[in-house]
Design an enzyme around this catalytic site. Sequence first.
Site, PDB file in Angstrom:
ATOM      1  N   THR A  40       4.984  -7.084   7.026  1.00  0.00           N
ATOM      2  CA  THR A  40       4.064  -6.039   7.476  1.00  0.00           C
ATOM      3  C   THR A  40       3.906  -5.980   8.994  1.00  0.00           C
ATOM      4  O   THR A  40       4.269  -6.897   9.717  1.00  0.00           O
ATOM      5  CB  THR A  40       2.670  -6.241   6.861  1.00  0.00           C
ATOM      6  N   ASP A  41       3.300  -4.881   9.431  1.00  0.00           N
ATOM      7  CA  ASP A  41       2.932  -4.746  10.839  1.00  0.00           C
ATOM      8  C   ASP A  41       1.515  -5.314  11.024  1.00  0.00           C
ATOM      9  O   ASP A  41       0.943  -5.882  10.093  1.00  0.00           O
ATOM     10  CB  ASP A  41       3.028  -3.283  11.292  1.00  0.00           C
ATOM     11  N   TYR A  42       0.944  -5.148  12.189  1.00  0.00           N
ATOM     12  CA  TYR A  42      -0.382  -5.693  12.497  1.00  0.00           C
ATOM     13  C   TYR A  42      -1.487  -5.139  11.600  1.00  0.00           C
ATOM     14  O   TYR A  42      -2.538  -5.741  11.434  1.00  0.00           O
ATOM     15  CB  TYR A  42      -0.734  -5.459  13.965  1.00  0.00           C
ATOM     16  N   ALA A  43      -1.271  -3.969  10.973  1.00  0.00           N
ATOM     17  CA  ALA A  43      -2.290  -3.340  10.132  1.00  0.00           C
ATOM     18  C   ALA A  43      -2.146  -3.707   8.653  1.00  0.00           C
ATOM     19  O   ALA A  43      -2.874  -3.183   7.810  1.00  0.00           O
ATOM     20  CB  ALA A  43      -2.229  -1.823  10.301  1.00  0.00           C
ATOM     21  N   VAL A  45       0.531  -3.077   6.798  1.00  0.00           N
ATOM     22  CA  VAL A  45       1.363  -2.071   6.137  1.00  0.00           C
ATOM     23  C   VAL A  45       2.818  -2.508   6.287  1.00  0.00           C
ATOM     24  O   VAL A  45       3.226  -2.978   7.356  1.00  0.00           O
ATOM     25  CB  VAL A  45       1.150  -0.681   6.784  1.00  0.00           C
TER      26      VAL A  45
END
Length: 166
Positions: A40-43, A45
């Site tokens: 995932t990315d920082y959010a 997602v």
Amino acid sequence: MSEKQPIPAQLPPTSAIDLPSNHEFESWFEYPVRVQPHHTDYAGVVWHGTYIAWMEEARIECLRSIGIEYADLVALGCDLPVVELSVRYHRAIQLGTAVIVKTRITEVTGVRMNWDCAIVSTEGQQLYTTAKVTLVALDRERGKIMRQLPATVKDALARISTLPNN
């Protein structure tokens, strides 16, 4: 005075974005995945490149399921690089979600293999991603496209019922 409304940008239609029905998934290879933090990315997602990695893992496992080990291909001097890829992201996947990567070979023409892929929820109700991928058989030593698939690969691919007779 009336202002003209901007026309929203639209992506051109492609067959990779057709919404498959559940009936169409009956003959597909299934590869389960659970979203981990490194996907995932920082959010939280799933990062867009992760979907592509999952599709490759599913293709390799699909080939393994019919008796083609990727390590054996390498030993034969054969590689299967991606030469064309079309991906449509329908819905984001969140950290911790379990999904199924579905894949199937749709056509083998000479040394070219066309694959369909879809990433769906475990119960099949949500469609997250669809894609079309084309691979070609490459002679690793010469760095050139092979004239034909190795015999063991052709024989294994012939066992997949979705392929037309070549």
